[in-house]
Design an enzyme around this catalytic site. Structure first.
Site, mmCIF file in Angstrom:
data_model
loop_
_atom_site.group_PDB
_atom_site.id
_atom_site.type_symbol
_atom_site.label_atom_id
_atom_site.label_comp_id
_atom_site.label_asym_id
_atom_site.label_seq_id
_atom_site.Cartn_x
_atom_site.Cartn_y
_atom_site.Cartn_z
ATOM 1 N N GLY A 26 2.809 8.908 0.100
ATOM 2 C CA GLY A 26 2.275 10.181 -0.366
ATOM 3 C C GLY A 26 2.364 11.288 0.661
ATOM 4 N N MET A 59 0.862 -1.177 0.000
ATOM 5 C CA MET A 59 0.000 0.000 0.000
ATOM 6 C C MET A 59 0.890 1.215 0.000
ATOM 7 S SD MET A 59 -3.069 -1.328 2.419
ATOM 8 C CE MET A 59 -1.972 -1.558 3.776
ATOM 9 N N GLY A 60 1.241 1.725 -1.168
ATOM 10 C CA GLY A 60 2.076 2.916 -1.304
ATOM 11 C C GLY A 60 1.523 4.004 -0.440
ATOM 12 N N THR A 61 0.338 4.413 -0.749
ATOM 13 C CA THR A 61 -0.530 5.070 0.228
ATOM 14 C C THR A 61 -0.291 6.499 0.613
ATOM 15 O OG1 THR A 61 -1.050 3.002 1.309
ATOM 16 C CG2 THR A 61 -1.288 4.934 2.643
ATOM 17 N N THR A 62 -1.450 7.157 0.875
ATOM 18 C CA THR A 62 -1.428 8.317 1.764
ATOM 19 C C THR A 62 -2.482 8.063 2.824
ATOM 20 O OG1 THR A 62 -1.056 9.648 -0.194
ATOM 21 C CG2 THR A 62 -1.559 10.807 1.848
#
Lengths: 217, 251
Positions: A148, A16-19
């Protein structure tokens, strides 16, 4: 396999690269997350829900390895429910955070998990805790995490205020997530919100095309 | 005493025809043979007072404590077999420590009380173990405020505003019921507890006793501690004076 000479679209486990973020407002907390899960550059799920309940009024935002964070939050849900039974009332947010910390710190070598814990408790009000990669536990009025988050530190530092109303906090979080999605390749999809206050839990989904527009849009 | 529970009282694994486990009842008798202990939960804290009967003039005054610290915010006092109490104190300390390790927080009083109750009850299930020969009182101040618990050898736990265990528990309970506990402060409760112990002490059957007092209240920063010497001595002196006056009046 060298990805430069031999590029593969599917690489490794689900990440989950994610912000993700959470912020305290006057009377509760607002949690926000994007919805992109990737395996390498393939988007395995573009509508992920990264905000998971661990108790009635306590949720966590998950970033890092999807498998790791799901396993951890499942354990915490189990322990918290047993604890709530023995206590006879809702556990405090800091207890949930302490359980996350124990798991993340004691297994730090095997895990890649950045977790934000937030919730509402009648005695303490809204609270936000963050547990980054090494397993430290930090309590603060607001926090951001995931790949992010790097792009929105300036925005959040400038725009967060203590004692915001629920709507102001929702706007703050939505704008922040939206900006991060714009700049971070590993974040995208929709913006999911979770608002927890004394009346309970409200889930909101803001589709990609309805996100607040930034400069280049 | 061959009459009481003949045949049904040899082990915990036997019920009597009228549904009693006699071994547990006998354990309560051990409690009743010991010096009285009183606990009062008042407006801002909890106070313990224990009638520590002195068996020998050669005993060092503060030895053989009847009141223990379980954690900073929890105290334990008992009536009954002292060696059994030591086991219970160790168990309570272990529970408090493990809770703190796991949840990074103080163990709430009612959680410890229920765990101790479960622990004591386990010893009423087997023929190769006997029940604990003591009743314990737990005092705590946590997010629910001041609390007082009492657990019997059977493993039943009660939450009280005021209670007593040991020899003169009935007489002490009578005195406790006269008090308006919710209006007292911990300081006032110290004086009341001292008075009760002195009043119920049996001058004829038991000679000397030492009064142990502990409290947990804002004055002790919500930590369980022995009542400071000056306050304890002042309370005792006042009580002794009052009782002497009362005796003179009777004549």
């Amino acid at each position: 396999m060298d990805t430069m000479t031999n590029p593969q679209p599917f690489e490794g486990e689900h990440r989950m690269g994610t912000t993700i973020m959470a912020a305290v407002f006057d009377g509760g907390v607002v949690m926000g997350a994007d919805s992109r899960t990737t395996t390498g550059s393939y988007i395995a799920n573009r509508v992920t829900d990264k905000i998971t309940p661990v108790y009635d009024n306590i949720f966590c935002c998950r970033s890092g390895s999807a498998a790791d964070t799901q396993a951890i939050s499942d354990y915490v849900t189990l322990y918290l429910n047993l604890h709530g039974n023995e206590l006879g009332e809702q556990p405090e947010i800091k207890t949930a955070a302490a359980l996350f910390q124990t798991l993340c710190y004691q297994n730090k070598n095997a895990l890649q998990a950045g977790i934000i814990v937030a919730g509402y408790h009648p005695r303490t009000g809204g609270e936000v805790y963050t547990i980054p990669l090494g397993g430290a536990l930090v309590k603060s009025p607001w926090t951001i995490g995931g790949s992010g988050s790097s792009y929105i530190y300036g925005f959040c530092d400038t725009n967060f205020r203590d004692g915001m109303t629920k709507q102001e906090a929702m706007d703050f979080v939505t704008r922040a997530i939206s900006l991060a999605i714009t700049r971070d390749g590993s974040s995208g999809g929709v913006c999911r919100l979770c608002i927890i206050d004394k009346t309970g839990v409200e889930r909101v989904m803001v589709p990609g095309n309805k996100l607040p527009k930034a400069y280049e849009d | 005493m061959s009459g009481l529970g003949t045949g049904y009282d040899l082990s915990c694994t036997t019920f009597s025809p009228d549904g009693r486990v006699f071994q547990v009842d006998y354990a309560l008798k051990a409690v009743e043979n010991s010096g009285t202990a009183v606990g009062l939960r008042v407006k801002d804290g909890v106070v313990f007072g224990v009638e520590k009967l002195i068996v020998s003039k050669m005993l060092e005054p503060t030895s053989n404590r009847r009141i223990f610290n379980i954690d900073r915010h929890i105290g334990l006092s008992f009536a009954g077999l002292q060696a059994d109490a030591r086991q219970l104190v160790n168990r309570a300390r272990l529970e408090a420590k493990n809770y703190r390790n796991f949840y990074q927080d103080d163990i709430p009083g009612h959680v410890l009380a229920e765990r101790m109750a479960a622990f004591m009850q386990a010893y009423t299930l087997y023929s190769h173990m006997r029940p604990f020969g003591c009743s314990i009182m737990l005092s705590s101040v946590d997010r629910r405020g001041p609390q007082l618990f009492m657990i019997e050898p059977s493993g039943i736990s009660y939450s009280y505003y005021g209670t007593s265990i040991g020899k003169a528990k009935q007489a002490a309970k009578g005195e406790i019921e006269k008090l308006k506990l919710s209006e007292l402060t911990a300081r006032e409760a110290v004086a009341e507890v001292a008075k009760i112990i002195y009043q119920v002490h049996d001058e004829v059957k038991d000679k000397e006793f030492e009064l142990e007092l502990s409290w947990i209240c804002p004055e002790s920063k919500n930590r369980h501690e022995m009542v400071p010497k000056e306050i304890a001595q002042a309370a005792e002196a006042k009580v002794k004076a009052e009782l002497e006056e009362a005796m003179v009046d009777e004549d």
